[in-house]
Design an enzyme around this catalytic site. Sequence first.
Site, PDB file in Angstrom:
ATOM      1  N   ASN A   1      37.450  33.363  41.174  1.00  0.00           N
ATOM      2  CA  ASN A   1      37.953  32.090  41.902  1.00  0.00           C
ATOM      3  C   ASN A   1      38.054  32.131  43.134  1.00  0.00           C
ATOM      4  O   ASN A   1      37.668  31.701  43.942  1.00  0.00           O
ATOM      5  CB  ASN A   1      39.099  31.526  41.227  1.00  0.00           C
TER       6      ASN A   1
ATOM      7  N   ASP B   1      37.463  48.683  29.843  1.00  0.00           N
ATOM      8  CA  ASP B   1      38.357  49.818  29.097  1.00  0.00           C
ATOM      9  C   ASP B   1      38.204  51.076  29.322  1.00  0.00           C
ATOM     10  O   ASP B   1      39.189  51.889  29.775  1.00  0.00           O
ATOM     11  CB  ASP B   1      37.798  49.544  27.655  1.00  0.00           C
TER      12      ASP B   1
ATOM     13  N   GLU C   1      48.298  39.291  38.080  1.00  0.00           N
ATOM     14  CA  GLU C   1      48.624  38.392  38.106  1.00  0.00           C
ATOM     15  C   GLU C   1      47.667  37.184  37.195  1.00  0.00           C
ATOM     16  O   GLU C   1      46.548  37.960  36.635  1.00  0.00           O
ATOM     17  CB  GLU C   1      48.241  38.239  39.213  1.00  0.00           C
TER      18      GLU C   1
ATOM     19  N   CYS D   1      44.593  29.620  39.835  1.00  0.00           N
ATOM     20  CA  CYS D   1      45.813  29.917  38.554  1.00  0.00           C
ATOM     21  C   CYS D   1      46.940  28.796  39.143  1.00  0.00           C
ATOM     22  O   CYS D   1      48.319  28.514  38.350  1.00  0.00           O
ATOM     23  CB  CYS D   1      46.468  31.547  38.695  1.00  0.00           C
TER      24      CYS D   1
HETATM   25  N1  NDP Z   1      47.801  34.606  38.448  1.00  0.00           N
HETATM   26  C1  NDP Z   1      46.729  34.404  39.243  1.00  0.00           C
HETATM   27  O1  NDP Z   1      47.441  35.156  40.801  1.00  0.00           O
HETATM   28  C2  NDP Z   1      45.325  34.894  39.191  1.00  0.00           C
HETATM   29  C3  NDP Z   1      44.942  34.153  38.020  1.00  0.00           C
HETATM   30  N2  NDP Z   1      44.111  33.945  37.253  1.00  0.00           N
HETATM   31  C4  NDP Z   1      43.382  33.873  36.298  1.00  0.00           C
HETATM   32  O2  NDP Z   1      42.279  34.631  36.029  1.00  0.00           O
HETATM   33  C5  NDP Z   1      40.929  33.211  34.705  1.00  0.00           C
HETATM   34  C6  NDP Z   1      40.029  32.919  35.565  1.00  0.00           C
HETATM   35  O3  NDP Z   1      39.176  34.576  36.266  1.00  0.00           O
HETATM   36  P1  NDP Z   1      38.258  35.548  35.146  1.00  0.00           P
HETATM   37  O4  NDP Z   1      37.179  35.567  36.242  1.00  0.00           O
HETATM   38  O5  NDP Z   1      37.482  34.554  34.102  1.00  0.00           O
HETATM   39  O6  NDP Z   1      39.133  35.612  34.858  1.00  0.00           O
HETATM   40  P2  NDP Z   1      38.826  37.170  33.540  1.00  0.00           P
HETATM   41  O7  NDP Z   1      40.099  37.510  33.097  1.00  0.00           O
HETATM   42  O8  NDP Z   1      37.702  37.129  32.390  1.00  0.00           O
HETATM   43  O9  NDP Z   1      38.051  38.133  34.833  1.00  0.00           O
HETATM   44  C7  NDP Z   1      38.347  38.887  35.446  1.00  0.00           C
HETATM   45  C8  NDP Z   1      38.659  40.510  35.583  1.00  0.00           C
HETATM   46  O10 NDP Z   1      38.686  41.476  34.505  1.00  0.00           O
HETATM   47  C9  NDP Z   1      37.535  41.875  34.530  1.00  0.00           C
HETATM   48  N3  NDP Z   1      37.146  42.475  32.884  1.00  0.00           N
HETATM   49  C10 NDP Z   1      36.713  41.634  31.687  1.00  0.00           C
HETATM   50  N4  NDP Z   1      37.729  42.339  30.706  1.00  0.00           N
HETATM   51  C11 NDP Z   1      37.663  43.687  31.141  1.00  0.00           C
HETATM   52  C12 NDP Z   1      38.841  44.764  30.312  1.00  0.00           C
HETATM   53  N5  NDP Z   1      38.208  44.782  28.885  1.00  0.00           N
HETATM   54  N6  NDP Z   1      39.210  45.693  31.312  1.00  0.00           N
HETATM   55  C13 NDP Z   1      39.477  45.290  32.762  1.00  0.00           C
HETATM   56  N7  NDP Z   1      38.999  44.419  33.207  1.00  0.00           N
HETATM   57  C14 NDP Z   1      38.341  43.474  32.389  1.00  0.00           C
HETATM   58  C15 NDP Z   1      36.419  40.818  34.371  1.00  0.00           C
HETATM   59  O11 NDP Z   1      35.323  41.424  34.684  1.00  0.00           O
HETATM   60  P3  NDP Z   1      34.057  40.298  34.553  1.00  0.00           P
HETATM   61  O12 NDP Z   1      33.826  39.296  35.287  1.00  0.00           O
HETATM   62  O13 NDP Z   1      32.937  41.318  34.146  1.00  0.00           O
HETATM   63  O14 NDP Z   1      33.726  40.531  33.077  1.00  0.00           O
HETATM   64  C16 NDP Z   1      37.253  40.067  35.659  1.00  0.00           C
HETATM   65  O15 NDP Z   1      36.895  41.168  37.108  1.00  0.00           O
HETATM   66  C17 NDP Z   1      42.159  32.537  34.587  1.00  0.00           C
HETATM   67  O16 NDP Z   1      43.130  32.214  34.280  1.00  0.00           O
HETATM   68  C18 NDP Z   1      43.217  32.637  36.088  1.00  0.00           C
HETATM   69  O17 NDP Z   1      44.238  31.482  36.041  1.00  0.00           O
HETATM   70  C19 NDP Z   1      42.607  33.788  38.567  1.00  0.00           C
HETATM   71  C20 NDP Z   1      43.495  33.754  39.941  1.00  0.00           C
HETATM   72  C21 NDP Z   1      44.728  34.077  40.520  1.00  0.00           C
HETATM   73  O1  3PG Z   2      43.271  32.696  42.374  1.00  0.00           O
HETATM   74  C1  3PG Z   2      44.471  31.074  42.291  1.00  0.00           C
HETATM   75  O2  3PG Z   2      44.109  30.975  42.007  1.00  0.00           O
HETATM   76  C2  3PG Z   2      45.028  31.781  44.216  1.00  0.00           C
HETATM   77  O3  3PG Z   2      45.658  32.979  44.122  1.00  0.00           O
HETATM   78  C3  3PG Z   2      45.699  30.752  43.801  1.00  0.00           C
HETATM   79  O4  3PG Z   2      45.527  30.934  45.397  1.00  0.00           O
HETATM   80  P1  3PG Z   2      46.030  29.204  46.830  1.00  0.00           P
HETATM   81  O5  3PG Z   2      47.072  28.831  45.739  1.00  0.00           O
HETATM   82  O6  3PG Z   2      46.446  30.035  47.769  1.00  0.00           O
HETATM   83  O7  3PG Z   2      45.403  28.098  45.668  1.00  0.00           O
END
Ligand code: NDP
Ligand code: 3PG
Length: 478
Positions: free
Chosen positions: A158, A219, A254, A288
């Site tokens: 994102n 992994d 995160e 997030c």
């Molecule tokens: N707290 C925070 O700061 C934030 C949290 N998020 C959270 O992220 C989610 C959305 O993002 P999204 O990209 O869909 O999240 P994912 O958990 O699907 O993917 C995140 C990353 O992890 C990688 N990944 C997948 N499987 C593994 C594994 N087994 N080992 C290591 N890495 C792996 C993905 O690779 P690949 O794409 O190749 O699958 C990608 O690079 C939401 O739940 C959101 O809340 C998002 C932004 C900020």
């Molecule tokens: O990944 C997310 O959703 C971000 O960490 C949120 O960032 P923002 O609150 O600055 O949009």
Amino acid sequence: MMSMNTYPYLINGQWQESTTNETIELVSPYTEEVVGSVQAMSRDEVDEAIHGAKRAQQEWAALPVNKRAELLYAWADKLEERVDEIGQIIMREVGKNLSDAKKEVVRTAEIIRYTAEEGLRFTGGFMQGDSFPGGSKNKMAIIKKEALGVVLAISPFNYPVNLAAAKIAPALITGNAVVFKPATQGAISGVKMVEALQDAGLPSGLLNLVTGRGSVIGDYLTSHPGIDMITFTGGTGTGQHLSQQASMVPVVLELGGKDPALVLEDADLTLAADQIVSGAFSYSGQRCTAIKRVFVLEHQADELVGMLKERVEKLSVGSPVDNSFIVPLIDKKSADYVQGLIDDAVNKQATVVHGNERDGNLLHPTLLDHVTREMRVAWEEPFGPVLPIIRVSSLDEMIELTNESEFGLQASVFTQNVNNAFTVADKLDVGTVQVNGRTERGPDHFPFIGVKQSGLGVQGIGRSLETMTRDKVTVINL
Ligand SMILES: NC(=O)C1=CN([C@@H]2O[C@H](COP(=O)(O)OP(=O)(O)OC[C@H]3O[C@@H](n4cnc5c(N)ncnc54)[C@H](OP(=O)(O)O)[C@@H]3O)[C@@H](O)[C@H]2O)C=CC1
Ligand SMILES: O=C(O)[C@H](O)COP(=O)(O)O
């Protein structure tokens, strides 16, 4: 010969194609056309990336920090020069509207510069033995900050540039090397960002970019003995799994959230409505930190819901090219998931105040009233444009509902009474409480923390420098 739209990985200064001859096609969330392909790397290539980073790290750590800062300043400049190009790529690849996509690049340059500045002032400390009972003034400790080694940075789709650089920049300024694994949908933006870093003078091997499905190479990366620290942003399920794979290395996670807005009786409802709508729906709720539920007292609910409806109706819905506020979700699976949450709530008698319309992956902003704790949308993270309103009978109930969640990223509290604000903030089991503002990560030098299933450890520029270094103590006995 690589096609124009097939992007290579980077190891030891060389952009390369994988010997697997396999690539992964990335489809634009809004045109559904192929944006390009990235390499599906083999394990041997991942090994090479980690070993190359290890070799480059010591020389880098030995440089004066002001030289390391020069690379970061140059990187920020190069990113800004390419803001239009990279903004376009972010838009096409993850469907963020063009204006926000460009803002992401500018914000990234600002994070990198601020990190360089913080890095210049980031030093260890000095302690004298005599402050401990029986200790002596002649015993002194000099505490230096040392790099951990090779940092594995894994980012989500994102904020494909910003959240990646927020990991890479602190790692580099503190003398670490980096293996960067972008989200697959987001990897082209990652390639472009790394191109800018290379143009800025990245030493060979200091950052290696690996691409491939997380489910295939994830992994292997996270359990690799050559990795000295992992910094991850992504879904809670992935983060939990990752933390079980990693052994004896620091891990910062995160993860997901279910940030509530608590609208107290004395809240300025206009301010609350403005902040809630912006917090819940920007980038279609794919943040997030998006506001993901609203708690309001029964006797004020009609008024607040009316104000929210008025604002939600005005949100533009459509294509990121037209800078629409609401854009198609990242993929069909995500859109189906959000639709499932809406359907469940509607089946259990929630009221649709606005929305619940769908055109492929484009979900219209949906406002649901009379949501109850029996509905999935009261607890699950949608990562989409749906906002549940939960009517409550007391402030205590708002606090209870907040703390009952498995998540604990942020919460917003709307009140005009500063004493109430602090009292409530202290009772909420979340990383950050925003008083009279929407939940959000920025400004980026603030600590950013998720508790419970929302994360482990802390990010934010200064804090990231801490987590990417260790103390090295030399004791002098005079
Ligand atoms: N707290 C925070 O700061 C934030 C949290 N998020 C959270 O992220 C989610 C959305 O993002 P999204 O990209 O869909 O999240 P994912 O958990 O699907 O993917 C995140 C990353 O992890 C990688 N990944 C997948 N499987 C593994 C594994 N087994 N080992 C290591 N890495 C792996 C993905 O690779 P690949 O794409 O190749 O699958 C990608 O690079 C939401 O739940 C959101 O809340 C998002 C932004 C900020
Ligand atoms: O990944 C997310 O959703 C971000 O960490 C949120 O960032 P923002 O609150 O600055 O949009």
